[in-house]
Design a protein around this motif. Structure first.
Motif, PDB file in Angstrom:
ATOM      1  N   TYR A  16      56.454  47.732 113.269  1.00 43.15           N
ATOM      2  CA  TYR A  16      57.917  47.448 112.366  1.00 43.15           C
ATOM      3  C   TYR A  16      57.849  45.881 111.936  1.00 43.15           C
ATOM      4  O   TYR A  16      57.283  45.114 112.683  1.00 43.15           O
ATOM      5  CB  TYR A  16      58.942  47.813 113.248  1.00 43.15           C
ATOM      6  CG  TYR A  16      59.145  49.237 113.489  1.00 43.15           C
ATOM      7  CD1 TYR A  16      59.840  50.267 112.834  1.00 43.15           C
ATOM      8  CD2 TYR A  16      58.266  49.800 114.737  1.00 43.15           C
ATOM      9  CE1 TYR A  16      59.630  51.574 113.260  1.00 43.15           C
ATOM     10  CE2 TYR A  16      57.998  50.952 115.192  1.00 43.15           C
ATOM     11  CZ  TYR A  16      58.918  52.038 114.235  1.00 43.15           C
ATOM     12  OH  TYR A  16      59.016  53.479 114.857  1.00 43.15           O
ATOM     13  N   LEU A  17      58.825  45.613 111.138  1.00 42.99           N
ATOM     14  CA  LEU A  17      59.019  44.579 110.524  1.00 42.99           C
ATOM     15  C   LEU A  17      60.296  44.153 110.777  1.00 42.99           C
ATOM     16  O   LEU A  17      61.438  44.748 110.611  1.00 42.99           O
ATOM     17  CB  LEU A  17      58.700  44.330 109.036  1.00 42.99           C
ATOM     18  CG  LEU A  17      57.190  44.691 108.512  1.00 42.99           C
ATOM     19  CD1 LEU A  17      57.152  44.553 107.024  1.00 42.99           C
ATOM     20  CD2 LEU A  17      56.180  43.442 109.162  1.00 42.99           C
ATOM     21  N   THR A  18      60.748  42.857 110.952  1.00 45.09           N
ATOM     22  CA  THR A  18      62.167  42.177 111.007  1.00 45.09           C
ATOM     23  C   THR A  18      62.048  41.005 110.640  1.00 45.09           C
ATOM     24  O   THR A  18      61.005  40.368 110.019  1.00 45.09           O
ATOM     25  CB  THR A  18      62.923  42.543 112.205  1.00 45.09           C
ATOM     26  OG1 THR A  18      64.398  42.210 112.065  1.00 45.09           O
ATOM     27  CG2 THR A  18      62.204  41.637 113.396  1.00 45.09           C
ATOM     28  N   GLY A  19      62.999  39.956 110.671  1.00 44.64           N
ATOM     29  CA  GLY A  19      63.254  38.923 110.344  1.00 44.64           C
ATOM     30  C   GLY A  19      63.607  38.355 108.788  1.00 44.64           C
ATOM     31  O   GLY A  19      63.896  39.329 108.107  1.00 44.64           O
ATOM     32  N   ALA A  20      63.419  37.197 108.516  1.00 43.88           N
ATOM     33  CA  ALA A  20      63.893  36.656 107.074  1.00 43.88           C
ATOM     34  C   ALA A  20      63.161  37.286 105.898  1.00 43.88           C
ATOM     35  O   ALA A  20      63.675  37.370 104.987  1.00 43.88           O
ATOM     36  CB  ALA A  20      63.751  35.254 107.085  1.00 43.88           C
ATOM     37  N   GLY A  21      62.014  37.418 106.317  1.00 44.13           N
ATOM     38  CA  GLY A  21      61.124  38.272 105.242  1.00 44.13           C
ATOM     39  C   GLY A  21      61.405  39.528 104.840  1.00 44.13           C
ATOM     40  O   GLY A  21      60.952  40.234 104.216  1.00 44.13           O
ATOM     41  N   THR A  22      62.496  40.254 105.584  1.00 43.04           N
ATOM     42  CA  THR A  22      63.002  41.620 105.345  1.00 43.04           C
ATOM     43  C   THR A  22      64.309  41.593 104.733  1.00 43.04           C
ATOM     44  O   THR A  22      65.287  40.788 104.891  1.00 43.04           O
ATOM     45  CB  THR A  22      62.776  42.539 106.703  1.00 43.04           C
ATOM     46  OG1 THR A  22      63.682  41.959 107.797  1.00 43.04           O
ATOM     47  CG2 THR A  22      61.356  42.458 107.112  1.00 43.04           C
ATOM     48  N   HIS A  23      64.848  42.909 104.359  1.00 40.35           N
ATOM     49  CA  HIS A  23      66.273  42.961 103.503  1.00 40.35           C
ATOM     50  C   HIS A  23      67.316  42.503 104.920  1.00 40.35           C
ATOM     51  O   HIS A  23      67.101  43.163 106.056  1.00 40.35           O
ATOM     52  CB  HIS A  23      66.436  44.389 103.428  1.00 40.35           C
ATOM     53  CG  HIS A  23      67.777  44.809 103.046  1.00 40.35           C
ATOM     54  ND1 HIS A  23      68.247  44.269 101.848  1.00 40.35           N
ATOM     55  CD2 HIS A  23      68.504  45.614 103.783  1.00 40.35           C
ATOM     56  CE1 HIS A  23      69.697  44.781 101.984  1.00 40.35           C
ATOM     57  NE2 HIS A  23      69.878  45.477 102.912  1.00 40.35           N
ATOM     58  N   PRO A  24      68.374  41.916 104.580  1.00 35.82           N
ATOM     59  CA  PRO A  24      68.748  41.402 103.249  1.00 35.82           C
ATOM     60  C   PRO A  24      68.216  39.709 103.104  1.00 35.82           C
ATOM     61  O   PRO A  24      68.632  39.391 102.187  1.00 35.82           O
ATOM     62  CB  PRO A  24      70.111  41.384 103.452  1.00 35.82           C
ATOM     63  CG  PRO A  24      70.461  41.092 104.854  1.00 35.82           C
ATOM     64  CD  PRO A  24      69.602  41.667 105.722  1.00 35.82           C
ATOM     65  N   GLY A  25      67.432  39.345 103.837  1.00 34.57           N
ATOM     66  CA  GLY A  25      66.525  38.117 103.747  1.00 34.57           C
ATOM     67  C   GLY A  25      67.046  37.047 104.649  1.00 34.57           C
ATOM     68  O   GLY A  25      67.622  37.206 105.642  1.00 34.57           O
ATOM     69  N   GLY A  26      66.640  35.992 104.318  1.00 37.33           N
ATOM     70  CA  GLY A  26      66.973  34.614 105.313  1.00 37.33           C
ATOM     71  C   GLY A  26      68.519  34.331 105.246  1.00 37.33           C
ATOM     72  O   GLY A  26      69.316  34.784 104.847  1.00 37.33           O
ATOM     73  N   SER A  27      68.692  33.322 106.666  1.00 37.27           N
ATOM     74  CA  SER A  27      69.971  32.794 106.813  1.00 37.27           C
ATOM     75  C   SER A  27      70.088  33.397 108.158  1.00 37.27           C
ATOM     76  O   SER A  27      69.596  34.238 108.589  1.00 37.27           O
ATOM     77  CB  SER A  27      71.100  33.076 106.030  1.00 37.27           C
ATOM     78  OG  SER A  27      71.599  34.581 105.979  1.00 37.27           O
ATOM     79  N   ILE A  28      71.340  33.003 108.758  1.00 36.54           N
ATOM     80  CA  ILE A  28      71.645  33.359 109.978  1.00 36.54           C
ATOM     81  C   ILE A  28      72.662  34.540 109.947  1.00 36.54           C
ATOM     82  O   ILE A  28      73.835  34.503 109.434  1.00 36.54           O
ATOM     83  CB  ILE A  28      72.402  32.294 110.934  1.00 36.54           C
ATOM     84  CG1 ILE A  28      71.502  31.087 111.236  1.00 36.54           C
ATOM     85  CG2 ILE A  28      72.828  32.900 112.046  1.00 36.54           C
ATOM     86  CD1 ILE A  28      70.383  31.436 111.840  1.00 36.54           C
ATOM     87  N   SER A  29      71.969  35.911 109.993  1.00 34.10           N
ATOM     88  CA  SER A  29      72.806  36.984 109.922  1.00 34.10           C
ATOM     89  C   SER A  29      72.832  38.051 111.099  1.00 34.10           C
ATOM     90  O   SER A  29      73.526  38.961 111.115  1.00 34.10           O
ATOM     91  CB  SER A  29      72.748  37.486 108.627  1.00 34.10           C
ATOM     92  OG  SER A  29      71.267  38.506 108.353  1.00 34.10           O
ATOM     93  N   GLY A  30      71.555  37.992 111.506  1.00 36.08           N
ATOM     94  CA  GLY A  30      71.152  39.058 112.338  1.00 36.08           C
ATOM     95  C   GLY A  30      71.048  40.552 112.128  1.00 36.08           C
ATOM     96  O   GLY A  30      70.676  41.470 112.444  1.00 36.08           O
ATOM     97  N   MET A  31      71.188  40.476 110.592  1.00 41.68           N
ATOM     98  CA  MET A  31      71.158  42.063 109.891  1.00 41.68           C
ATOM     99  C   MET A  31      69.729  42.665 109.856  1.00 41.68           C
ATOM    100  O   MET A  31      69.735  43.690 110.104  1.00 41.68           O
ATOM    101  CB  MET A  31      71.780  41.748 108.278  1.00 41.68           C
ATOM    102  CG  MET A  31      73.270  41.337 108.524  1.00 41.68           C
ATOM    103  SD  MET A  31      73.871  41.122 106.679  1.00 41.68           S
ATOM    104  CE  MET A  31      75.553  40.498 106.806  1.00 41.68           C
ATOM    105  N   PRO A  32      68.815  41.573 109.672  1.00 34.59           N
ATOM    106  CA  PRO A  32      67.590  42.395 109.941  1.00 34.59           C
ATOM    107  C   PRO A  32      67.040  42.847 111.064  1.00 34.59           C
ATOM    108  O   PRO A  32      66.573  43.810 111.307  1.00 34.59           O
ATOM    109  CB  PRO A  32      66.468  40.861 109.396  1.00 34.59           C
ATOM    110  CG  PRO A  32      67.289  40.215 108.149  1.00 34.59           C
ATOM    111  CD  PRO A  32      68.797  40.192 108.892  1.00 34.59           C
ATOM    112  N   GLY A  33      67.526  42.139 112.077  1.00 34.38           N
ATOM    113  CA  GLY A  33      67.358  42.591 113.647  1.00 34.38           C
ATOM    114  C   GLY A  33      68.090  43.699 113.719  1.00 34.38           C
ATOM    115  O   GLY A  33      67.452  44.764 114.478  1.00 34.38           O
ATOM    116  N   ARG A  34      69.368  43.755 113.392  1.00 38.80           N
ATOM    117  CA  ARG A  34      70.091  45.299 113.687  1.00 38.80           C
ATOM    118  C   ARG A  34      69.715  46.145 112.950  1.00 38.80           C
ATOM    119  O   ARG A  34      69.390  47.361 113.307  1.00 38.80           O
ATOM    120  CB  ARG A  34      71.726  44.838 113.113  1.00 38.80           C
ATOM    121  CG  ARG A  34      72.382  46.047 113.474  1.00 38.80           C
ATOM    122  CD  ARG A  34      73.876  45.737 113.065  1.00 38.80           C
ATOM    123  NE  ARG A  34      74.698  46.647 113.233  1.00 38.80           N
ATOM    124  CZ  ARG A  34      75.360  47.801 112.343  1.00 38.80           C
ATOM    125  NH1 ARG A  34      74.684  47.602 111.154  1.00 38.80           N
ATOM    126  NH2 ARG A  34      76.066  48.661 112.454  1.00 38.80           N
TER     127      ARG A  34
END
Length: 564
Positions: A511-529
């Motif tokens: 699996y992939l997570t991190g800034a290179g996945t949706h919704p992108g870079g910045s501090i959000s935690g969204m790719p991890g969640r």
């Protein structure tokens, strides 16, 4: 050899967020971090212990907006683990060469009043502009907080307010076409359409370009939301620096039995029978994964450097070449300057007020000034003849970052990763040397001194990190802290490529997570969640579907009874 349910490559904040959700679901997790500290781009460190003891510096990320658009902080109860956010107000100060300045407050009305001192028309238009982009943002938030191909998850994130926002921007054919046009145009075009005044357009262009491209770049007008977010939900910083977010996540992960191992550079993903079964780190030690391997590093490095081409080709014969040739990084990254000061900055030419020092300080003299700062990078040129920059003095809002009466200054200066005509020289062949980075930093500080003349005399010590050094520290391909560019063609279900945009890869259990996945870079935690949701939906399809449906129904009824 050690075995866990899940092995996560990299302990950046998204990796930690993903681990937290998986641990809460009952999985055993180990995170392997190549540096001696977890956090990736979200760290706060005492990097000048001899020259400036007691000064703590944010080494990359600093201003947090996106994380407040999602439920990560609340769902993970991070306040219980030591996280406290300090909200900035004002949020932006941008001095203009002619003596004018833009002072953006969290309050939209107060900001409009500031603009009206110079232009009544632009003040009126600014309110309309911000309200439009806040509605557009409200319409997009449900997509940020769900896997991009999971229609049910996205639909479940809409409540009454967000549905109203959605229809306000695409509620008729003409509105829909207008919104699409806005998405396809550039930040510069949008700003010229709405405003007359350069003192206003310049800082908005500078914030728009925070997505990592010149304001003239088509498909990046969405950067206009960068200022709108500072009004609502607002801009904040963790007390203790960005690293305090990482520490809260570390506290949570370890309290749930998760394991975080530093100085563990993953060199190879182990594949068996077409499945990811573990990883091998430098030195040869292996960590086995019973249920999956999750990469918090970008897909390009993962597949091109850590997976045998034969294994990648067996899963998808086209993926290797598409990752190598299709993903775009425009050569723009940052040269980072940290200053330890014995007194606060003073903007003497602009009727200095201490409130200027609370939020972000933008040195952006005009839209053209911002344009040069970014477009020259893509050509491999260093835009330091007349530097534009993003400056923060975080210790003003958070005195814990420096000794009493002292201050830290954070400077972001956009610069090329690969310098033109310098290939094969300097660090990693980029052309960057210690001598060059310090010459560039001198020019940047000289420019800042035009506005805050005391910056030089107040400086106790300085640290400068070149783009090549930043890329090496973060493990970022070409120094791109967003992993890949944030242009529209590489966002949502195109990020990083359509076939791997939903956090899953063609290799089973990888699996992939991190800034290179949706919704992108910045501090959000969204790719991890979001990655954790995809993992759980695959491993526990019935249980997770019922949980998601229950949460969606509760959210919808709560919004109805609130009258929203």
């Amino acid at each position: 050899m050690q075995q866990y349910d899940v092995v996560i490559i990299g302990a950046g904040h998204n990796g930690l967020v993903c681990a937290a959700y998986l641990l809460k679901a009952g999985y055993s997790v180990v995170l392997l971090e190549k540096r001696s500290v977890p956090g990736g781009a979200a760290t706060t460190e005492e990097i000048l212990p001899k020259e400036a003891p007691g000064f703590k510096f944010n080494l990359c990320a600093i201003d947090h907006e996106f994380i407040h658009l999602g439920p990560v902080v609340e769902e993970l109860e991070l306040e219980k683990y030591g996280l406290e956010y300090l909200y900035c107000d004002p949020v932006v100060f941008c001095p203009h060469p002619d003596g004018k300045y833009f002072l953006g407050h969290k309050s939209l009305d107060k900001t409009c009043a500031e603009i009206a001192r110079y232009s009544q028309r632009d003040a009126v238009k600014y309110k309309e502009f911000t309200e439009y982009w806040q509605r557009a943002l409200g319409a997009m938030i449900p997509m940020f907080n769900a896997p991009p191909k999971s229609i049910l998850d996205i639909a479940g994130n809409y409540d009454i307010t967000k549905i109203k926002d959605l229809f306000s921007v695409i509620g008729s054919p003409s509105k829909t076409l207008d919104f699409i046009r806005n998405m396809l145009t550039s930040g510069e075009d949008i700003l010229n359409e709405w405003f007359d005044s350069e003192f206003l357009k310049a800082p908005l262009a500078r914030l728009c370009a925070e997505l990592g491209a010149p304001p003239s770049q088509k498909t990046l007008a969405i950067g206009a939301i960068m200022m709108a977010m500072r009004h609502n939900p607002g801009m904040a910083r963790p007390r203790g620096g960005t690293g305090a977010l990482t520490q809260a996540l570390v506290n949570l992960v370890t309290s749930k039995g998760g394991v975080i191992l530093t100085d563990q550079q993953v060199e190879k993903v182990l594949i068996g029978d077409g499945k990811a079964v573990g990883v091998r780190v430098a030195g040869g030690k292996e960590y086995r994964a019973k249920e999956g391997v999750i990469s918090n590093i970008d897909a390009k490095r993962l597949f091109l450097q850590m997976i045998d081409k034969s294994d990648a080709d067996a899963a998808d014969p086209d993926l290797h070449e598409r990752l190598e040739r299709r993903i775009v990084n425009n050569n723009e990254t940052i040269l980072k300057i940290d200053l330890a000061l014995n007194e606060p900055l003073r903007f003497e030419h602009h009727e200095h007020k201490d409130e200027y020092l609370v939020g972000s300080i933008l040195i952006a003299d005009s839209v053209t000034h911002v344009e040069q700062a970014h477009s020259l990078c893509t050509l491999g040129q260093i835009p330091d003849a007349d530097p534009s920059m993003y400056v923060v003095m975080p210790s003003f809002l958070d005195p814990s970052l420096a000794p009493p009466g002292k201050h830290t200054v954070w400077i972001e200066f956009f610069a090329p990763y690969q310098i033109k005509d310098a290939e094969g020289t300097g660090l990693n062949g980029t052309g960057w040397t210690d001598e060059l980075k310090n010459k560039v930093a001198d020019r940047v500080v000289d420019k800042l001194a035009d506005y805050a003349p005391n910056v030089k005399s107040a400086t106790i010590a300085r640290a400068v990190e070149s783009p090549a050094e930043l890329g090496e520290r973060l493990g970022a391909y070409k120094g791109n802290y967003y992993h890949i560019d944030m242009t529209l063609d590489q966002m949502v279900f195109f990020r990083p490529l359509p076939e791997i945009a939903n956090y899953k890869t063609p290799i089973d259990n990888l699996y992939l997570t991190g800034a290179g996945t949706h919704p992108g870079g910045s501090i959000s935690g969204m790719p991890g969640r979001n990655c954790a949701r995809v993992f759980l939906q695959k491993k526990q399809p019935m249980q997770q579907s019922l949980k998601d449906a229950r949460e969606s129904i509760v959210s919808t009824f709560e919004s109805l009874f609130r009258g929203k």
